[in-house]
Design a protein around this motif. Structure first.
Motif, PDB file in Angstrom:
ATOM      1  N   ALA A  21      -4.482   4.979   1.862  1.00 34.48           N
ATOM      2  CA  ALA A  21      -3.899   3.986   2.772  1.00 34.48           C
ATOM      3  C   ALA A  21      -3.649   4.603   4.149  1.00 34.48           C
ATOM      4  O   ALA A  21      -3.971   4.008   5.181  1.00 34.48           O
ATOM      5  N   LEU A  22      -3.083   5.816   4.162  1.00 38.27           N
ATOM      6  CA  LEU A  22      -2.840   6.493   5.437  1.00 38.27           C
ATOM      7  C   LEU A  22      -4.154   6.725   6.181  1.00 38.27           C
ATOM      8  O   LEU A  22      -4.246   6.522   7.395  1.00 38.27           O
ATOM      9  N   THR A  23      -5.178   7.148   5.435  1.00 34.18           N
ATOM     10  CA  THR A  23      -6.486   7.402   6.065  1.00 34.18           C
ATOM     11  C   THR A  23      -7.037   6.121   6.672  1.00 34.18           C
ATOM     12  O   THR A  23      -7.511   6.112   7.821  1.00 34.18           O
ATOM     13  N   PHE A  24      -6.958   5.027   5.924  1.00 32.19           N
ATOM     14  CA  PHE A  24      -7.522   3.752   6.394  1.00 32.19           C
ATOM     15  C   PHE A  24      -6.826   3.274   7.669  1.00 32.19           C
ATOM     16  O   PHE A  24      -7.482   2.971   8.676  1.00 32.19           O
ATOM     17  N   PHE A  25      -5.493   3.243   7.642  1.00 29.42           N
ATOM     18  CA  PHE A  25      -4.770   2.689   8.797  1.00 29.42           C
ATOM     19  C   PHE A  25      -4.811   3.634  10.001  1.00 29.42           C
ATOM     20  O   PHE A  25      -4.889   3.182  11.142  1.00 29.42           O
ATOM     21  N   LEU A  26      -4.772   4.944   9.743  1.00 27.97           N
ATOM     22  CA  LEU A  26      -4.858   5.885  10.864  1.00 27.97           C
ATOM     23  C   LEU A  26      -6.232   5.841  11.526  1.00 27.97           C
ATOM     24  O   LEU A  26      -6.346   5.980  12.748  1.00 27.97           O
ATOM     25  N   MET A  27      -7.288   5.648  10.726  1.00 29.57           N
ATOM     26  CA  MET A  27      -8.636   5.546  11.312  1.00 29.57           C
ATOM     27  C   MET A  27      -8.726   4.341  12.245  1.00 29.57           C
ATOM     28  O   MET A  27      -9.411   4.377  13.265  1.00 29.57           O
ATOM     29  N   HIS A  28      -8.039   3.252  11.883  1.00 34.71           N
ATOM     30  CA  HIS A  28      -8.071   2.059  12.737  1.00 34.71           C
ATOM     31  C   HIS A  28      -7.165   2.198  13.963  1.00 34.71           C
ATOM     32  O   HIS A  28      -7.245   1.355  14.867  1.00 34.71           O
ATOM     33  N   MET A  29      -6.294   3.211  13.983  1.00 33.52           N
ATOM     34  CA  MET A  29      -5.431   3.429  15.145  1.00 33.52           C
ATOM     35  C   MET A  29      -6.104   4.293  16.205  1.00 33.52           C
ATOM     36  O   MET A  29      -5.589   4.434  17.316  1.00 33.52           O
ATOM     37  N   ILE A  30      -7.263   4.890  15.869  1.00 32.52           N
ATOM     38  CA  ILE A  30      -7.981   5.709  16.849  1.00 32.52           C
ATOM     39  C   ILE A  30      -8.492   4.791  17.964  1.00 32.52           C
ATOM     40  O   ILE A  30      -9.036   3.718  17.688  1.00 32.52           O
ATOM     41  N   PRO A  31      -8.311   5.188  19.237  1.00 38.06           N
ATOM     42  CA  PRO A  31      -8.779   4.330  20.340  1.00 38.06           C
ATOM     43  C   PRO A  31     -10.278   4.033  20.241  1.00 38.06           C
ATOM     44  O   PRO A  31     -11.066   4.873  19.809  1.00 38.06           O
ATOM     45  N   GLY A  32     -10.644   2.801  20.643  1.00 36.74           N
ATOM     46  CA  GLY A  32     -12.056   2.409  20.588  1.00 36.74           C
ATOM     47  C   GLY A  32     -12.281   1.311  19.568  1.00 36.74           C
ATOM     48  O   GLY A  32     -11.599   1.266  18.534  1.00 36.74           O
ATOM     49  N   GLU A  33     -13.209   0.409  19.859  1.00 39.57           N
ATOM     50  CA  GLU A  33     -13.536  -0.687  18.950  1.00 39.57           C
ATOM     51  C   GLU A  33     -14.366  -0.169  17.781  1.00 39.57           C
ATOM     52  O   GLU A  33     -15.468   0.365  17.970  1.00 39.57           O
ATOM     53  N   THR A  34     -13.825  -0.312  16.562  1.00 39.91           N
ATOM     54  CA  THR A  34     -14.487   0.247  15.385  1.00 39.91           C
ATOM     55  C   THR A  34     -15.897  -0.303  15.213  1.00 39.91           C
ATOM     56  O   THR A  34     -16.857   0.462  14.997  1.00 39.91           O
ATOM     57  N   LYS A  40     -23.165   1.699  17.477  1.00 38.19           N
ATOM     58  CA  LYS A  40     -23.794   2.729  18.307  1.00 38.19           C
ATOM     59  C   LYS A  40     -24.372   3.864  17.469  1.00 38.19           C
ATOM     60  O   LYS A  40     -25.353   4.486  17.863  1.00 38.19           O
ATOM     61  N   HIS A  41     -23.755   4.135  16.323  1.00 41.56           N
ATOM     62  CA  HIS A  41     -24.251   5.213  15.460  1.00 41.56           C
ATOM     63  C   HIS A  41     -25.306   4.721  14.469  1.00 41.56           C
ATOM     64  O   HIS A  41     -25.853   5.525  13.715  1.00 41.56           O
ATOM     65  N   THR A  42     -25.545   3.429  14.422  1.00 44.76           N
ATOM     66  CA  THR A  42     -26.498   2.928  13.422  1.00 44.76           C
ATOM     67  C   THR A  42     -27.692   2.207  14.039  1.00 44.76           C
ATOM     68  O   THR A  42     -28.840   2.504  13.724  1.00 44.76           O
ATOM     69  N   PHE A  43     -27.461   1.249  14.950  1.00 47.32           N
ATOM     70  CA  PHE A  43     -28.555   0.373  15.377  1.00 47.32           C
ATOM     71  C   PHE A  43     -28.930   0.505  16.855  1.00 47.32           C
ATOM     72  O   PHE A  43     -30.102   0.525  17.199  1.00 47.32           O
ATOM     73  N   ILE A  44     -27.956   0.600  17.774  1.00 46.21           N
ATOM     74  CA  ILE A  44     -28.291   0.403  19.183  1.00 46.21           C
ATOM     75  C   ILE A  44     -28.328   1.690  19.991  1.00 46.21           C
ATOM     76  O   ILE A  44     -28.786   1.693  21.126  1.00 46.21           O
ATOM     77  N   GLY A  45     -27.828   2.813  19.478  1.00 44.22           N
ATOM     78  CA  GLY A  45     -27.821   4.065  20.226  1.00 44.22           C
ATOM     79  C   GLY A  45     -26.500   4.288  20.939  1.00 44.22           C
ATOM     80  O   GLY A  45     -25.806   3.343  21.319  1.00 44.22           O
ATOM     81  N   LEU A  46     -26.159   5.575  21.160  1.00 40.36           N
ATOM     82  CA  LEU A  46     -24.847   5.931  21.703  1.00 40.36           C
ATOM     83  C   LEU A  46     -24.666   5.488  23.151  1.00 40.36           C
ATOM     84  O   LEU A  46     -23.547   5.246  23.600  1.00 40.36           O
ATOM     85  N   GLU A  47     -25.778   5.391  23.908  1.00 41.24           N
ATOM     86  CA  GLU A  47     -25.660   5.064  25.334  1.00 41.24           C
ATOM     87  C   GLU A  47     -25.695   3.562  25.597  1.00 41.24           C
ATOM     88  O   GLU A  47     -25.493   3.122  26.719  1.00 41.24           O
ATOM     89  N   GLU A  48     -26.008   2.769  24.562  1.00 43.57           N
ATOM     90  CA  GLU A  48     -26.150   1.319  24.747  1.00 43.57           C
ATOM     91  C   GLU A  48     -24.816   0.607  24.491  1.00 43.57           C
ATOM     92  O   GLU A  48     -23.884   1.174  23.929  1.00 43.57           O
ATOM     93  N   THR A  49     -24.774  -0.659  24.906  1.00 46.39           N
ATOM     94  CA  THR A  49     -23.590  -1.495  24.679  1.00 46.39           C
ATOM     95  C   THR A  49     -23.950  -2.648  23.734  1.00 46.39           C
ATOM     96  O   THR A  49     -24.968  -3.323  23.949  1.00 46.39           O
ATOM     97  N   ALA A  50     -23.120  -2.843  22.720  1.00 51.79           N
ATOM     98  CA  ALA A  50     -23.406  -3.893  21.730  1.00 51.79           C
ATOM     99  C   ALA A  50     -23.144  -5.277  22.323  1.00 51.79           C
ATOM    100  O   ALA A  50     -22.204  -5.465  23.101  1.00 51.79           O
ATOM    101  N   THR A  51     -24.011  -6.227  21.974  1.00 50.03           N
ATOM    102  CA  THR A  51     -23.808  -7.610  22.429  1.00 50.03           C
ATOM    103  C   THR A  51     -22.781  -8.301  21.534  1.00 50.03           C
ATOM    104  O   THR A  51     -22.474  -7.835  20.431  1.00 50.03           O
TER     105      THR A  51
END
Length: 314
Positions: A21-34, A40-51
């Protein structure tokens, strides 16, 4: 004993759930849209912006728009009822499958480090106690202080520089043979060797000062007989406690060492999954490490009853 075992396993299960539970909620508290970071790590690349469309499709596929507590309780329900701990967002494989691939490498590294720790830590600690206040004792105490003070990854970098870069004896990054295991196991065990050596020396000195040891000396028994037959068993009790904690340290410390030596274990999988925000894999890795730590300490507590008959679990 049965009641103790039931309570112990129940507390272990609660600890596992709290850690997840701590791992799950703390991971969601990290800045940035999950969702965007995963894309970016799966389909569009790190330099691209998701639509907006990509974000919506991915969120709907993995139910990421649900409130966090609902997402967690869905995960917890699947874990408790079906033993399912989720599917990786990045690898698109069940987390159990990924852990089965990586776990043997981590166990090999941790057990090899523990073997080195037991052999060197206990033997050098006993030797240091028997040579109290002599030159060899002072040298070993200085080495142990150095080992406790220095972080494992720094010692790992020094070992790479010496054995791989300068002497060219052992490859720094590879997997599959004993020579590849030597450097990461030695780097990982350096702190544990020093800790076990220090506690063994202290415990052995205290035991050697007991009246029954003085009586054994007065009877003319050899030092080897006194140490192995009379002193060692009592002196090992606090050492066993430290070894249990050190095994947890080795499992946790392997996260950094695996990165330094590119070792294909759970530690490197965990670090890569954190940067990719692959939360099911992060939860699975944390749960695996916590479960192994709890089980080792449980076995250590059971082993106490063998070493000291006065210890009972009711």
């Amino acid at each position: 004993m049965h009641r103790y075992l039931l309570k112990r396993f129940a507390s272990m299960l609660i600890t596992l759930v709290v850690a997840c539970a701590l791992t799950f909620f703390l991971m969601h508290m990290i800045p940035g849209e999950t969702t965007e970071i995963i894309l970016k790590h799966t389909f569009i690349g790190l330099e691209e912006t998701a639509t907006e469309e990509q974000l919506m499709q991915f969120s709907e596929k993995y139910n990421l728009n649900d409130p966090l507590y609902i997402q967690f309780f869905e995960w917890l329900k699947n874990f408790l009822l079906n033993g399912d701990i989720g599917t990786s967002y990045v690898y698109h494989k069940p987390v159990i499958y990924l852990l089965k691939l990586r776990l043997p490498a981590t166990i090999l590294l941790a057990t090899s480090s523990m073997l080195i720790t037991v052999v060197l830590g206990i033997s050098l600690g006993v030797y240091s106690a028997l040579k109290q206040n002599k030159l060899s004792d002072h040298i070993l105490r200085f080495i142990s202080l150095f080992g406790v003070s220095m972080p494992g990854f720094w010692i790992g970098l020094l070992l790479i520089l010496l054995f791989s870069v300068k002497l060219k004896l052992i490859p720094a990054t590879d997997y599959g043979s004993l020579e590849n295991l030597f450097l990461p196991a030695l780097a990982l065990s350096s702190h544990s060797i020093a800790s076990v050596m220090r506690i063994t020396r202290t415990s052995m000195l205290e035991t050697l000062g007991q009246d029954y040891i003085k009586f054994a000396v007065a009877k003319g028994l050899s030092t080897r007989t006194i140490v192995l037959r009379h002193a060692m068993k009592n002196a090992l009790l606090p050492v066993i406690t430290v070894l249990g904690f050190q095994m947890g340290h080795l499992l946790g410390g392997s996260i950094v060492i695996e990165q330094v030596f590119t070792w294909p274990g759970i530690g490197s999988l965990l670090v890569n999954s954190i940067s990719a925000r692959d939360i099911p894999v992060v939860q699975g890795c944390v749960m695996c490490i916590v479960a192994m730590f709890l089980m080792i300490n449980f076995l250590v507590d059971i082993f106490y009853t063998y070493l000291d008959a006065r210890i009972k679990y009711d």
